[in-house]
Design an enzyme around this catalytic site. Structure first.
Site, short mmCIF file in Angstrom:
data_model
loop_
_atom_site.label_atom_id
_atom_site.label_comp_id
_atom_site.label_asym_id
_atom_site.label_seq_id
_atom_site.Cartn_x
_atom_site.Cartn_y
_atom_site.Cartn_z
CB ALA A 120 11.08 1.28 45.00
NE ARG A 121 14.55 -1.49 39.94
CZ ARG A 121 14.47 -1.32 38.62
NH1 ARG A 121 13.77 -2.14 37.88
NH2 ARG A 121 15.10 -0.33 38.02
CE LYS A 171 8.62 -4.89 56.76
NZ LYS A 171 9.76 -5.43 55.95
N1 NAP Z 1 6.44 -4.93 51.96
C1 NAP Z 1 7.38 -5.80 51.66
O1 NAP Z 1 7.13 -6.93 51.24
C2 NAP Z 1 8.79 -5.40 51.80
C3 NAP Z 1 9.77 -6.17 51.18
C4 NAP Z 1 11.08 -5.73 51.25
C5 NAP Z 1 11.38 -4.58 51.94
N2 NAP Z 1 10.41 -3.85 52.55
C6 NAP Z 1 10.73 -2.61 53.28
O2 NAP Z 1 11.07 -1.62 52.31
C7 NAP Z 1 12.17 -0.84 52.75
C8 NAP Z 1 13.24 -0.89 51.68
O3 NAP Z 1 13.64 -2.23 51.49
P1 NAP Z 1 14.28 -2.76 50.11
O4 NAP Z 1 14.39 -4.22 50.23
O5 NAP Z 1 13.60 -2.17 48.95
O6 NAP Z 1 15.75 -2.13 50.25
P2 NAP Z 1 16.79 -1.84 49.09
O7 NAP Z 1 16.58 -2.76 47.95
O8 NAP Z 1 18.12 -1.78 49.75
O9 NAP Z 1 16.40 -0.37 48.59
C9 NAP Z 1 16.36 0.71 49.44
C10 NAP Z 1 16.45 1.99 48.63
O10 NAP Z 1 16.48 3.08 49.56
C11 NAP Z 1 17.34 4.09 49.09
N3 NAP Z 1 18.34 4.42 50.12
C12 NAP Z 1 18.46 5.62 50.72
N4 NAP Z 1 19.48 5.62 51.58
C13 NAP Z 1 20.01 4.39 51.54
C14 NAP Z 1 21.10 3.79 52.21
N5 NAP Z 1 21.84 4.45 53.11
N6 NAP Z 1 21.39 2.52 51.92
C15 NAP Z 1 20.65 1.82 51.04
N7 NAP Z 1 19.61 2.35 50.37
C16 NAP Z 1 19.29 3.63 50.62
C17 NAP Z 1 17.98 3.60 47.82
O11 NAP Z 1 17.31 4.21 46.72
P3 NAP Z 1 18.01 5.41 45.92
O12 NAP Z 1 19.45 5.03 45.79
O13 NAP Z 1 17.30 5.42 44.66
O14 NAP Z 1 17.83 6.65 46.72
C18 NAP Z 1 17.70 2.10 47.80
O15 NAP Z 1 17.55 1.61 46.51
C19 NAP Z 1 12.56 -1.40 54.12
O16 NAP Z 1 12.01 -0.60 55.13
C20 NAP Z 1 11.94 -2.78 54.15
O17 NAP Z 1 11.53 -3.18 55.44
C21 NAP Z 1 9.13 -4.25 52.46
#
Ligand code: NAP
Length: 360
Positions: free
Chosen positions: A16-17, A97
Site C-alpha cells: 500500500a505504501r 495479486k
Molecule cells: N505488486 C507487488 O509488488 C507486491 C509486493 C508485495 C505484496 N503484494 C501483494 O499485496 C498484498 C499485501 O501484501 P503486503 O506485503 O503489503 O502485506 P503487509 O505488509 O502484511 O500488509 C497487509 C495489510 O493488510 C491489512 N490486513 C488486513 N487483515 C490482515 C491480517 N489478517 N493480517 C495482516 N494484514 C492484514 C493490514 O492493513 P490494516 O492493518 O491497515 O488494515 C496490513 O497492513 C498481498 O496480496 C501481496 O501478494 C504485491
C-alpha cells in the site's frame, strides 16, 4: 488524459505504501482516502502520504463518495471480500495479486463486476512495465520466431514467521500465490493457458508451499519451467526462446529495466555447414566463442528504464481503461486472470494444498 481519478486504498502495509509512492507520479491520480482495520494505522498512513481522508474500517473506505477507484492491498485471503465490498459500493477496483485464493472466488468477483458494469483488474504490475511491453512487441514482431521455451524463477528469503501472510495458511500463504504467480503469469502472457501441468512442492512446517517447481505444457508443444520459493534467494531471471533466438528479461524479471535479445544466426544454415562449424568449434576456441555468439548467447542489450518503483504503470492502465469506458483491461483481461487462478488451483491440487475454510 484530462480527467482526474480519485483513489482510495484498503490496507496500510508494505505494498500500500509502495503504491502510494507510485501513484504520486501520475498527475491524473489523486490519492484521497485510505482505509484500515485500525484508526491508528489509517491516521499514520494518511499523515505519511498526505491523504485527506482516513477511515478506521474498510467498509467506510468503500462507502466514501469521494473515492472512484479502490486499490485492494490486503493479504490474498481478503481480496475476494474486499473487492466485492468495493464493487457493491459502485467503485472500480484494482486488486493485488494473487487476485483471490482460487478461481471460484475470482469468478465471483468478475460476476459482480459484470453485473454492475464496473471495472476490475488484477494488479499484475509487471505486465505494464516498459520492459514487458517491449517483450510483447518483440514477440509479436517475430523477433525470436515462435516462442517455444520459457524459464523463469522468483525466489526470496522471507524471515520465518508462522503468523505472517507468507507462511500462514489462514492468510493464503505459500510461494505460489505470493511469488510463483509472476512466472505463471509470464508463461500465460507468452503461451496462453497450459494444456498440462506437472508440479512439485516442498511444504513447510505451517503446511504451505515453501518451494515450488512447475512445468507447464501448451498447445503446439511450448514448455515453461518455473520455480518459486520463499526460503531462498534465486536468480529471478526469465528467458524466452524460439528457433530464431532468445529474449532474456534481466533480473529481477518482475521489475526489470533491461532485456537482451540474442539472435540465432545459425538458424536456417544447412546441416552440412552446421556440421563443419561444429567440427571447427571443437578444435578452435575462437570458433567456439563465435558459435556461441551466432547461436544467440550474449545478445544485444535493450534498456527499458522507468522512474520510481514502477507501480504507476498499472494505475495508469486502470485510468486509461476508465477513460475509454472499459470494464476490463485488454492487457490483463478477466478471462486470463481466471485462467491463471485455474492453473494455480490445478498446481495446488497436485500438492493437496487447500487453505483453511476454502470452498472449491
Ligand atoms: N505488486 C507487488 O509488488 C507486491 C509486493 C508485495 C505484496 N503484494 C501483494 O499485496 C498484498 C499485501 O501484501 P503486503 O506485503 O503489503 O502485506 P503487509 O505488509 O502484511 O500488509 C497487509 C495489510 O493488510 C491489512 N490486513 C488486513 N487483515 C490482515 C491480517 N489478517 N493480517 C495482516 N494484514 C492484514 C493490514 O492493513 P490494516 O492493518 O491497515 O488494515 C496490513 O497492513 C498481498 O496480496 C501481496 O501478494 C504485491
Amino acid at each position: 488524459m484530462s480527467a482526474s481519478y480519485r483513489w482510495g486504498i484498503i490496507g496500510t502495509g508494505g505494498i500500500a505504501r509502495a503504491f502510494a509512492k507510485g501513484l504520486s507520479l501520475l498527475p491524473e491520480a489523486k490519492l484521497v482516502a485510505v482505509g484500515s482495520r485500525t484508526r491508528a494505522a489509517a491516521d499514520r498512513f494518511a499523515q505519511d502520504f498526505r491523504v485527506p481522508r482516513a477511515h478506521a474500517s474498510y467498509e467506510d473506505l468503500a462507502a466514501d463518495p469521494e473515492v472512484d477507484i479502490v486499490y485492494v492491498a490486503t493479504p490474498h485471503i481478503l481480496h475476494r471480500e474486499n473487492s466485492l465490498l468495493a464493487l457493491r459500493h459502485g467503485k472500480a477496483v484494482l486488486c493485488e495479486k494473487a487476485f483471490t485464493i482460487n478461481a471460484a472466488e475470482a469468478a465471483e468477483v468478475f460476476a459482480l463486476a459484470r453485473g454492475k458494469g464496473l471495472f476490475v483488474m488484477e494488479a499484475m504490475w509487471t505486465r505494464f512495465l516498459p520492459a514487458i511491453v517491449k517483450v510483447r512487441e518483440m514477440l509479436a514482431a517475430g523477433a525470436i520466431g515462435e516462442p517455444r521455451w520459457l524459464q523463469a524463477d522468483f525466489g526470496f528469503r522471507a524471515p520465518f514467521n508462522p503468523q505472517s501472510r507468507i507462511f500462514a495458511p489462514e492468510l493464503g500463504g505459500g510461494a505460489l500465490l505470493d511469488v510463483g504467480i509472476y512466472p505463471v503469469s509470464l508463461a500465460s502472457m507468452v503461451f496462453g493457458r497450459p494444456t498440462n501441468i506437472s508440479a512439485k512442492a516442498r511444504l513447510g512446517s505451517t503446511g504451505v508451499d515453501e518451494q515450488d517447481a512447475i512445468i507447464l505444457s501448451h498447445d503446439g508443444g511450448a514448455l515453461a519451467a518455473l520455480n518459486a520459493c520463499v526460503t531462498m534467494t534465486t536468480p529471478t531471471e526469465a528467458v524466452i526462446a524460439g528457433e530464431k533466438g532468445l529474449l532474456t528479461i534481466q533480473a529481477p524479471f518482475f521489475r526489470s529495466r533491461r532485456i537482451s535479445l540474442g539472435l540465432n544466426k545459425l538458424a536456417g544454415l544447412s546441416e552440412k555447414r552446421m556440421t563443419r562449424l561444429r567440427r571447427a568449434a571443437r578444435m578452435i576456441p575462437a570458433v567456439s566463442r563465435l558459435r556461441g555468439r551466432l547461436e544467440g548467447r550474449g545478445g544485444r542489450s535493450i534498456r527499458a528504464p522507468y522512474p520510481g518503483n514502477g507501480l504507476q504503470y498499472e494505475a495508469a492502465e486502470v485510468m486509461r481503461c476508465l477513460h475509454d469506458g472499459l470494464t476490463e483491461s485488454p492487457v490483463m483481461p478477466w478471462a486470463e486472470t481466471l485462467a491463471i487462478m485455474e492453473t494455480m488451483d490445478a498446481i495446488r491440487a497436485q500438492w493437496g494444498l487447500v487453505y483453511p475454510g476454502e470452498k472449491r
